[in-house]
Design a protein around this motif. Structure first.
Motif, PDB file in Angstrom:
ATOM      1  N   GLU A 303     -12.914 105.005   2.814  1.00 42.23           N
ATOM      2  CA  GLU A 303     -14.151 104.277   2.530  1.00 42.23           C
ATOM      3  C   GLU A 303     -14.242 103.866   1.066  1.00 42.23           C
ATOM      4  O   GLU A 303     -14.825 102.827   0.737  1.00 42.23           O
ATOM      5  CB  GLU A 303     -15.356 105.138   2.918  1.00 42.23           C
ATOM      6  CG  GLU A 303     -15.515 105.305   4.427  1.00 42.23           C
ATOM      7  CD  GLU A 303     -16.737 106.124   4.802  1.00 42.23           C
ATOM      8  OE1 GLU A 303     -17.772 105.513   5.144  1.00 42.23           O
ATOM      9  OE2 GLU A 303     -16.640 107.367   4.760  1.00 42.23           O
ATOM     10  N   THR A 304     -13.667 104.661   0.170  1.00 39.91           N
ATOM     11  CA  THR A 304     -13.683 104.287  -1.245  1.00 39.91           C
ATOM     12  C   THR A 304     -12.865 103.027  -1.475  1.00 39.91           C
ATOM     13  O   THR A 304     -13.279 102.133  -2.226  1.00 39.91           O
ATOM     14  CB  THR A 304     -13.134 105.435  -2.103  1.00 39.91           C
ATOM     15  OG1 THR A 304     -13.887 106.624  -1.832  1.00 39.91           O
ATOM     16  CG2 THR A 304     -13.233 105.110  -3.579  1.00 39.91           C
ATOM     17  N   THR A 305     -11.691 102.942  -0.837  1.00 38.40           N
ATOM     18  CA  THR A 305     -10.869 101.742  -0.955  1.00 38.40           C
ATOM     19  C   THR A 305     -11.633 100.513  -0.476  1.00 38.40           C
ATOM     20  O   THR A 305     -11.621  99.459  -1.128  1.00 38.40           O
ATOM     21  CB  THR A 305      -9.578 101.890  -0.129  1.00 38.40           C
ATOM     22  OG1 THR A 305      -8.917 103.096  -0.497  1.00 38.40           O
ATOM     23  CG2 THR A 305      -8.652 100.717  -0.357  1.00 38.40           C
ATOM     24  N   VAL A 306     -12.316 100.637   0.659  1.00 39.79           N
ATOM     25  CA  VAL A 306     -13.110  99.520   1.179  1.00 39.79           C
ATOM     26  C   VAL A 306     -14.237  99.184   0.207  1.00 39.79           C
ATOM     27  O   VAL A 306     -14.539  98.007  -0.022  1.00 39.79           O
ATOM     28  CB  VAL A 306     -13.675  99.860   2.575  1.00 39.79           C
ATOM     29  CG1 VAL A 306     -14.567  98.734   3.081  1.00 39.79           C
ATOM     30  CG2 VAL A 306     -12.537 100.105   3.566  1.00 39.79           C
ATOM     31  N   GLY A 307     -14.834 100.203  -0.403  1.00 35.95           N
ATOM     32  CA  GLY A 307     -15.875  99.960  -1.404  1.00 35.95           C
ATOM     33  C   GLY A 307     -15.344  99.177  -2.583  1.00 35.95           C
ATOM     34  O   GLY A 307     -15.987  98.230  -3.063  1.00 35.95           O
ATOM     35  N   PHE A 308     -14.156  99.547  -3.068  1.00 30.64           N
ATOM     36  CA  PHE A 308     -13.542  98.810  -4.175  1.00 30.64           C
ATOM     37  C   PHE A 308     -13.357  97.339  -3.803  1.00 30.64           C
ATOM     38  O   PHE A 308     -13.648  96.432  -4.603  1.00 30.64           O
ATOM     39  CB  PHE A 308     -12.174  99.405  -4.513  1.00 30.64           C
ATOM     40  CG  PHE A 308     -12.216 100.735  -5.229  1.00 30.64           C
ATOM     41  CD1 PHE A 308     -13.387 101.229  -5.774  1.00 30.64           C
ATOM     42  CD2 PHE A 308     -11.049 101.480  -5.364  1.00 30.64           C
ATOM     43  CE1 PHE A 308     -13.406 102.457  -6.433  1.00 30.64           C
ATOM     44  CE2 PHE A 308     -11.059 102.697  -6.023  1.00 30.64           C
ATOM     45  CZ  PHE A 308     -12.236 103.193  -6.556  1.00 30.64           C
ATOM     46  N   LYS A 309     -12.863  97.084  -2.595  1.00 29.40           N
ATOM     47  CA  LYS A 309     -12.583  95.712  -2.188  1.00 29.40           C
ATOM     48  C   LYS A 309     -13.869  94.914  -1.947  1.00 29.40           C
ATOM     49  O   LYS A 309     -13.892  93.695  -2.139  1.00 29.40           O
ATOM     50  CB  LYS A 309     -11.703  95.709  -0.929  1.00 29.40           C
ATOM     51  CG  LYS A 309     -10.307  96.262  -1.174  1.00 29.40           C
ATOM     52  CD  LYS A 309      -9.593  95.518  -2.282  1.00 29.40           C
ATOM     53  CE  LYS A 309      -8.205  96.062  -2.552  1.00 29.40           C
ATOM     54  NZ  LYS A 309      -7.533  95.366  -3.684  1.00 29.40           N
ATOM     55  N   SER A 310     -14.935  95.591  -1.537  1.00 29.84           N
ATOM     56  CA  SER A 310     -16.226  94.902  -1.389  1.00 29.84           C
ATOM     57  C   SER A 310     -16.737  94.448  -2.761  1.00 29.84           C
ATOM     58  O   SER A 310     -17.281  93.339  -2.902  1.00 29.84           O
ATOM     59  CB  SER A 310     -17.249  95.838  -0.733  1.00 29.84           C
ATOM     60  OG  SER A 310     -16.844  96.180   0.580  1.00 29.84           O
ATOM     61  N   VAL A 311     -16.549  95.286  -3.761  1.00 29.30           N
ATOM     62  CA  VAL A 311     -16.905  94.915  -5.130  1.00 29.30           C
ATOM     63  C   VAL A 311     -16.075  93.716  -5.577  1.00 29.30           C
ATOM     64  O   VAL A 311     -16.596  92.742  -6.149  1.00 29.30           O
ATOM     65  CB  VAL A 311     -16.687  96.106  -6.089  1.00 29.30           C
ATOM     66  CG1 VAL A 311     -16.851  95.672  -7.543  1.00 29.30           C
ATOM     67  CG2 VAL A 311     -17.652  97.241  -5.757  1.00 29.30           C
ATOM     68  N   GLU A 312     -14.784  93.767  -5.301  1.00 34.78           N
ATOM     69  CA  GLU A 312     -13.893  92.668  -5.675  1.00 34.78           C
ATOM     70  C   GLU A 312     -14.355  91.353  -5.051  1.00 34.78           C
ATOM     71  O   GLU A 312     -14.382  90.311  -5.715  1.00 34.78           O
ATOM     72  CB  GLU A 312     -12.471  92.997  -5.228  1.00 34.78           C
ATOM     73  CG  GLU A 312     -11.446  91.918  -5.516  1.00 34.78           C
ATOM     74  CD  GLU A 312     -10.064  92.281  -5.001  1.00 34.78           C
ATOM     75  OE1 GLU A 312      -9.384  91.395  -4.434  1.00 34.78           O
ATOM     76  OE2 GLU A 312      -9.662  93.440  -5.162  1.00 34.78           O
ATOM     77  N   ASN A 313     -14.726  91.383  -3.771  1.00 30.14           N
ATOM     78  CA  ASN A 313     -15.172  90.169  -3.095  1.00 30.14           C
ATOM     79  C   ASN A 313     -16.414  89.594  -3.756  1.00 30.14           C
ATOM     80  O   ASN A 313     -16.526  88.373  -3.965  1.00 30.14           O
ATOM     81  CB  ASN A 313     -15.458  90.457  -1.623  1.00 30.14           C
ATOM     82  CG  ASN A 313     -14.202  90.489  -0.772  1.00 30.14           C
ATOM     83  OD1 ASN A 313     -13.099  90.362  -1.291  1.00 30.14           O
ATOM     84  ND2 ASN A 313     -14.366  90.665   0.527  1.00 30.14           N
ATOM     85  N   ALA A 314     -17.372  90.458  -4.074  1.00 32.38           N
ATOM     86  CA  ALA A 314     -18.613  89.977  -4.701  1.00 32.38           C
ATOM     87  C   ALA A 314     -18.318  89.313  -6.039  1.00 32.38           C
ATOM     88  O   ALA A 314     -18.870  88.249  -6.363  1.00 32.38           O
ATOM     89  CB  ALA A 314     -19.587  91.143  -4.880  1.00 32.38           C
ATOM     90  N   ILE A 315     -17.439  89.919  -6.820  1.00 32.33           N
ATOM     91  CA  ILE A 315     -17.138  89.378  -8.144  1.00 32.33           C
ATOM     92  C   ILE A 315     -16.329  88.093  -8.040  1.00 32.33           C
ATOM     93  O   ILE A 315     -16.516  87.155  -8.835  1.00 32.33           O
ATOM     94  CB  ILE A 315     -16.416  90.453  -8.980  1.00 32.33           C
ATOM     95  CG1 ILE A 315     -17.417  91.575  -9.303  1.00 32.33           C
ATOM     96  CG2 ILE A 315     -15.832  89.873 -10.259  1.00 32.33           C
ATOM     97  CD1 ILE A 315     -16.823  92.802  -9.907  1.00 32.33           C
ATOM     98  N   LEU A 316     -15.461  87.997  -7.037  1.00 36.41           N
ATOM     99  CA  LEU A 316     -14.672  86.776  -6.858  1.00 36.41           C
ATOM    100  C   LEU A 316     -15.534  85.548  -6.594  1.00 36.41           C
ATOM    101  O   LEU A 316     -15.169  84.438  -6.961  1.00 36.41           O
ATOM    102  CB  LEU A 316     -13.673  86.962  -5.715  1.00 36.41           C
ATOM    103  CG  LEU A 316     -12.348  87.630  -6.070  1.00 36.41           C
ATOM    104  CD1 LEU A 316     -11.572  87.973  -4.821  1.00 36.41           C
ATOM    105  CD2 LEU A 316     -11.521  86.718  -6.973  1.00 36.41           C
ATOM    106  N   ILE A 317     -16.682  85.730  -5.923  1.00 36.74           N
ATOM    107  CA  ILE A 317     -17.538  84.579  -5.634  1.00 36.74           C
ATOM    108  C   ILE A 317     -18.660  84.449  -6.655  1.00 36.74           C
ATOM    109  O   ILE A 317     -19.608  83.700  -6.456  1.00 36.74           O
ATOM    110  CB  ILE A 317     -18.121  84.648  -4.209  1.00 36.74           C
ATOM    111  CG1 ILE A 317     -18.986  85.892  -4.009  1.00 36.74           C
ATOM    112  CG2 ILE A 317     -17.005  84.592  -3.185  1.00 36.74           C
ATOM    113  CD1 ILE A 317     -19.692  85.931  -2.664  1.00 36.74           C
ATOM    114  N   GLY A 318     -18.543  85.181  -7.757  1.00 33.83           N
ATOM    115  CA  GLY A 318     -19.490  85.013  -8.849  1.00 33.83           C
ATOM    116  C   GLY A 318     -20.764  85.825  -8.740  1.00 33.83           C
ATOM    117  O   GLY A 318     -21.673  85.641  -9.547  1.00 33.83           O
TER     118      GLY A 318
END
Length: 412
Positions: A303-318
């Motif tokens: 779940e931590t890995t998925v959390g990291f990637k959710s953060v990445e997605n949000a930042i990628l779209i600004g």
């Protein structure tokens, strides 16, 4: 002016300008819709800047197209490393030996114990960012695995593991042509033995190589189709099938978010989160210790890995504020791979840059430089971030930015 001539290869800037004309928008209007400066739009259209992925995603959404539409024909362009690192020639020889020459015929087969120890040691080298040593390990792994396979053709996994390790390391070093050689060999082993899980692991790494080439639609299609073939049972808390399925869903999400399709990306990420919630991450990570090998991204999926990637997605779209909020809610864990942690820290630095918080951004980057210097030096994402900080530097941070620029090879 006709830009599509023998002397001019159409690029992303041409695509932005062409679609903007069709939408009857001025550069100022497009910039306002995308939340960018007019100078940024102008520099991308004229080819002075390539545009980072978050910027291109904003332009794509403002124009009502996918990011891929802006990248064609740039999509699929090779990612070329600056120089061949030491040790690469031996890796080339191991992966592409002369046809008809058997380089391992006179060598004695190893016992399974030493192979497991060799692979575990090689993985530690990779996790510690010791890339020179990693390149030295690749030919050794392939040679030993080839000997084992000759001695016991019914057990192909060591050979596939060696090729997967090579592919992962070579992708990290942006040696994508060689990485694809290794993946092709791993796939052949998987298909020859009918091992869908081995094939899925190779696909997971191939998705990474394709993401680096901005071939987003292919990544999504490949990840989803492969996940469907696995069809895992969600009841096993230490199932590598479930972890692999979740890993592939994250790959699909990464492709969709970069292709400016936020809804699809969120759907895939929910699927990945569901898979992670069914797993006991500690038990999955420990399974490698009893001979049930799987790639580090699989056995450290949680779940931590998925959390990291959710953060990445949000930042990628600004959505930098949302990214920082999501980061504050990520469940702490030591299970994710070191590179996932480092990428997460880099994403947080990007959010601070976008928020105008130079102090926290520089502090994060300096921490990464100290903790993972080799890894950071290979990150184009970090290089562009540091370039932006240097262009807008404040006097108080001049020395630190100079150190960071030197570290990633940027002129100040």
């Amino acid at each position: 002016m006709n830009h599509d001539t023998p002397d001019h290869t159409p690029n992303t800037g041409d695509a932005v300008r062409r679609i903007r004309y069709r939408r009857k928008l001025t550069q100022e209007e497009l910039a306002e819709r995308a939340g960018l400066s007019e100078a940024t739009v102008k520099s991308i259209e004229t080819g002075k800047r390539q545009g980072r992925m978050p910027t291109l995603a904003k332009l794509a959404r403002a124009l009502g197209v996918s990011t891929t539409d802006l990248l064609i024909p740039a999509a699929g362009a090779p990612v070329v490393p600056e120089a061949d690192p030491d040790g690469l020639l031996a890796v080339r020889r191991a992966l592409t030996p002369p046809l008809g020459i058997d380089l391992t015929g006179d060598l004695e087969p190893e016992q399974p114990g030493p192979w497991v120890e060799t692979l575990a040691y090689a993985e530690r080298l990779y996790m510690d960012d010791r890339y020179d040593a990693v390149l030295q390990a690749v030919p050794v792994l392939i040679e030993e695995a080839s000997i084992l396979h000759r001695a016991n053709p019914a057990e192909p996994r060591p050979l596939a593991q060696a090729y997967l390790y090579a592919a992962n390391a070579l992708t990290q070093l942006r040696q994508l042509d060689l990485a694809n050689h290794a993946l092709d060999k791993a796939m052949r082993v998987a298909y020859d033995t009918g091992d869908e899980l081995l094939a899925a692991w190779a696909v997971g790494i191939q998705c990474w190589t394709l993401l680096l080439q901005r071939r987003f639609r292919e990544v999504e299609q490949l990840a989803v189709q492969t996940a469907e073939r696995i069809e895992p049972k969600m009841s096993d808390p230490a199932s590598p099938q479930v972890a692999t399925w979740g890993w592939l869903m994250m790959r699909a999400s990464a492709a969709a978010i970069r292709d400016a399709r936020t809804d699809d990306a969120e759907t895939y990420m929910r699927q990945a989160k569901m898979a992670a919630s069914r797993l006991d991450g500690e038990q999955l990570a420990a399974s490698a210790g009893v001979g049930v090998w799987s790639p580090p991204p699989v056995r450290r999926f949680c779940e931590t890995t998925v959390g990291f990637k959710s953060v990445e997605n949000a930042i990628l779209i600004g959505e930098h504020g949302k990214g920082l909020e999501l980061a504050a809610r990520v469940v702490p864990s030591r299970i994710p791979t070191v590179n996932n942690r480092n990428r997460h820290k880099l994403d947080l630095a990007a959010a601070h840059v976008a928020s105008g918080n130079q102090a926290d951004a520089i502090e994060s980057l300096m921490d990464l430089r100290d903790a993972a210097p080799k890894w950071l030096s290979h990150q184009g994402y970090a290089r562009e971030m540091i370039r932006e900080l240097v262009e807008h530097r404040r006097r108080a941070y001049a020395d630190q930015l100079g150190e960071l620029a030197d570290h990633v090879g940027l002129p100040v």
